[in-house]
Design a protein around this motif. Structure first.
Motif, short mmCIF file in Angstrom:
data_model
loop_
_atom_site.label_atom_id
_atom_site.label_comp_id
_atom_site.label_asym_id
_atom_site.label_seq_id
_atom_site.Cartn_x
_atom_site.Cartn_y
_atom_site.Cartn_z
N ALA A 49 44.76 35.64 41.21
CA ALA A 49 43.45 34.79 41.69
C ALA A 49 42.43 35.75 42.54
O ALA A 49 43.03 36.50 43.34
N SER A 50 41.44 35.74 42.25
CA SER A 50 40.30 36.30 42.98
C SER A 50 39.47 34.91 43.77
O SER A 50 39.96 33.70 43.41
N LEU A 51 38.55 35.25 44.72
CA LEU A 51 37.72 34.10 45.21
C LEU A 51 37.28 33.20 44.13
O LEU A 51 36.83 33.66 42.99
N ALA A 52 37.26 31.91 44.46
CA ALA A 52 36.66 30.83 43.64
C ALA A 52 35.09 31.32 43.40
O ALA A 52 34.67 31.69 44.39
N PRO A 53 34.77 30.94 42.38
CA PRO A 53 32.96 31.33 42.06
C PRO A 53 32.27 30.55 43.25
O PRO A 53 32.65 29.41 43.76
N THR A 164 46.89 23.61 47.82
CA THR A 164 46.52 23.73 46.42
C THR A 164 45.83 22.54 45.86
O THR A 164 46.20 21.49 46.22
N SER A 165 44.92 22.88 44.78
CA SER A 165 44.44 21.67 43.88
C SER A 165 44.37 22.12 42.34
O SER A 165 44.10 23.18 42.00
N ASN A 166 44.64 20.93 41.52
CA ASN A 166 44.65 21.25 40.19
C ASN A 166 43.00 21.04 39.73
O ASN A 166 42.88 21.20 38.47
N THR A 167 42.22 20.77 40.50
CA THR A 167 40.79 20.72 40.14
C THR A 167 40.23 22.18 40.38
O THR A 167 40.03 22.51 41.69
N ASN A 169 42.09 24.66 39.92
CA ASN A 169 43.49 25.49 40.08
C ASN A 169 43.18 26.50 41.19
O ASN A 169 43.46 27.68 41.06
N THR A 170 42.97 25.90 42.56
CA THR A 170 42.56 26.59 43.58
C THR A 170 43.60 26.56 44.66
O THR A 170 44.43 25.81 44.54
N ILE A 171 43.51 27.72 45.54
CA ILE A 171 44.24 27.42 46.83
C ILE A 171 43.17 27.91 47.93
O ILE A 171 42.31 28.68 47.74
N THR A 172 43.05 26.79 48.82
CA THR A 172 42.14 26.83 50.13
C THR A 172 42.70 27.04 51.30
O THR A 172 43.62 26.36 51.76
N PHE A 173 42.40 27.96 52.25
CA PHE A 173 43.04 28.27 53.66
C PHE A 173 41.65 27.74 54.46
O PHE A 173 40.46 28.23 54.15
N THR A 174 41.77 27.07 55.43
CA THR A 174 40.75 26.65 56.25
C THR A 174 41.24 26.87 57.91
O THR A 174 41.86 26.35 58.31
N ASN A 175 40.30 27.83 58.38
CA ASN A 175 40.30 27.96 59.79
C ASN A 175 41.73 28.15 60.51
O ASN A 175 42.41 27.62 61.21
N GLY A 198 40.63 30.96 43.22
CA GLY A 198 40.88 30.13 41.90
C GLY A 198 39.87 30.74 40.80
O GLY A 198 38.76 31.06 40.98
N PRO A 199 40.39 30.16 39.60
CA PRO A 199 41.62 29.63 39.23
C PRO A 199 42.78 30.91 39.27
O PRO A 199 42.52 31.92 39.11
N VAL A 200 44.10 30.14 39.67
CA VAL A 200 45.09 30.97 39.77
C VAL A 200 45.61 31.08 38.48
O VAL A 200 45.66 29.96 37.61
N LYS A 201 45.94 32.31 37.91
CA LYS A 201 46.29 32.64 36.50
C LYS A 201 47.76 33.20 36.44
O LYS A 201 47.92 33.87 37.34
N ASP A 202 48.31 32.73 35.26
CA ASP A 202 49.63 33.28 34.96
C ASP A 202 49.54 34.64 34.10
O ASP A 202 49.43 34.48 32.68
N THR A 203 49.46 35.71 34.60
CA THR A 203 49.03 36.85 33.77
C THR A 203 50.23 37.35 32.81
O THR A 203 50.04 38.31 32.04
N SER A 204 51.28 36.82 32.85
CA SER A 204 52.48 37.15 32.07
C SER A 204 52.51 36.30 30.85
O SER A 204 53.28 36.79 29.86
N LYS A 205 51.66 35.44 30.73
CA LYS A 205 51.61 34.66 29.30
C LYS A 205 50.30 34.93 28.52
O LYS A 205 49.22 35.61 29.38
N SER A 206 50.19 34.87 27.43
CA SER A 206 49.37 35.37 26.62
C SER A 206 48.11 34.60 27.12
O SER A 206 48.17 33.24 27.00
N GLY A 207 46.83 35.26 27.30
CA GLY A 207 45.59 34.63 27.46
C GLY A 207 45.63 34.40 28.96
O GLY A 207 44.43 33.61 29.61
#
Length: 214
Positions: A49-53, A164-167, A169-175, A198-207
């Motif tokens: 995952a990279s930084l969320a938009p 973590t959040s399914n909205t 597909n993010t991971i947030t760290f705060t302070n 986010g979004p966190v991606k499974d790069t081992s799966k197609s797409g």
């Protein structure tokens, strides 16, 4: 067996199946891809995952403050090492965590040469309750340019906790507070880390489908 008995037995069996179905459907695995409760992420799969938009990674001198370092680029890579049935705790190995395009507004500094994470890999856990923990000890090294020349600041932390959040597909760290372990007085004594990935991606799966926590 009489007709009524057969009907009654069938009704009991059907009721049992209906009762069991939601529980079975909800079980699944802690980490799934494609959708919540979807296909299980496999052990050995690589997540990225990279930084969320619109997000940036910040290291502030005070919690919630505006002074510190801001990085416009950051990304992580982790390998799944365990993904049990939900509810439960999935495990991962954080193998890379990078930062780039960093600037500073700390008094006396003129730029950021580098921002690196050491002591990799880190053992990471993700719970069904939405808590992600990166277990350390964690070490980060920041090289800053100053009017008197470059300076190196090293910060450590026992562990890092995120949500973590399914909205999205993010991971947030705060302070998340890191303490200076070495460096001159020009290095702030504490660095408060915040970022959303986010979004966190499974790069081992197609797409490279998005990853959900269940």
């Amino acid at each position: 067996m009489g007709k009524r008995t057969v009907i009654a037995a069938f009704g009991i069996a059907a009721a049992a199946l209906l009762t069991a179905s939601p529980a079975n459907a909800a079980a699944g695995n802690v980490l799934t891809y494609g959708s919540a409760g979807g296909s299980a992420v496999g052990s050995g799969d690589v997540l990225t995952a990279s930084l969320a938009p619109g997000a940036s990674a910040t290291i502030r001198t005070t919690a919630g403050g505006t002074t510190g370092i801001t990085c416009g680029a950051s990304a992580f890579t982790a390998t799944v090492t365990g993904n049990p049935a939900a509810p439960g705790t999935a495990t991962e190995s954080l193998t890379a965590h990078t930062f780039g395009s960093c600037t500073t507004n700390i008094l006396g500094t003129t730029g950021v040469q580098s921002f690196t994470v050491g002591n990799l890999p880190y053992t990471t856990t993700a719970t069904s309750a939405g808590v992600l923990t990166v277990n350390g000890p964690l070490t980060t090294t920041v090289k800053l340019n100053t009017a008197l020349g470059p300076t190196t600041c090293v910060y450590t932390k026992a562990s890092l906790t995120g949500a973590t959040s399914n909205t999205g597909n993010t991971i947030t760290f705060t302070n998340q507070a890191f303490t200076k372990s070495s460096g001159p007085a020009s290095c702030p004594g504490t660095g408060y880390f915040s970022a959303t990935y986010g979004p966190v991606k499974d790069t081992s799966k197609s797409g490279s489908p998005s990853v959900f926590v269940n």
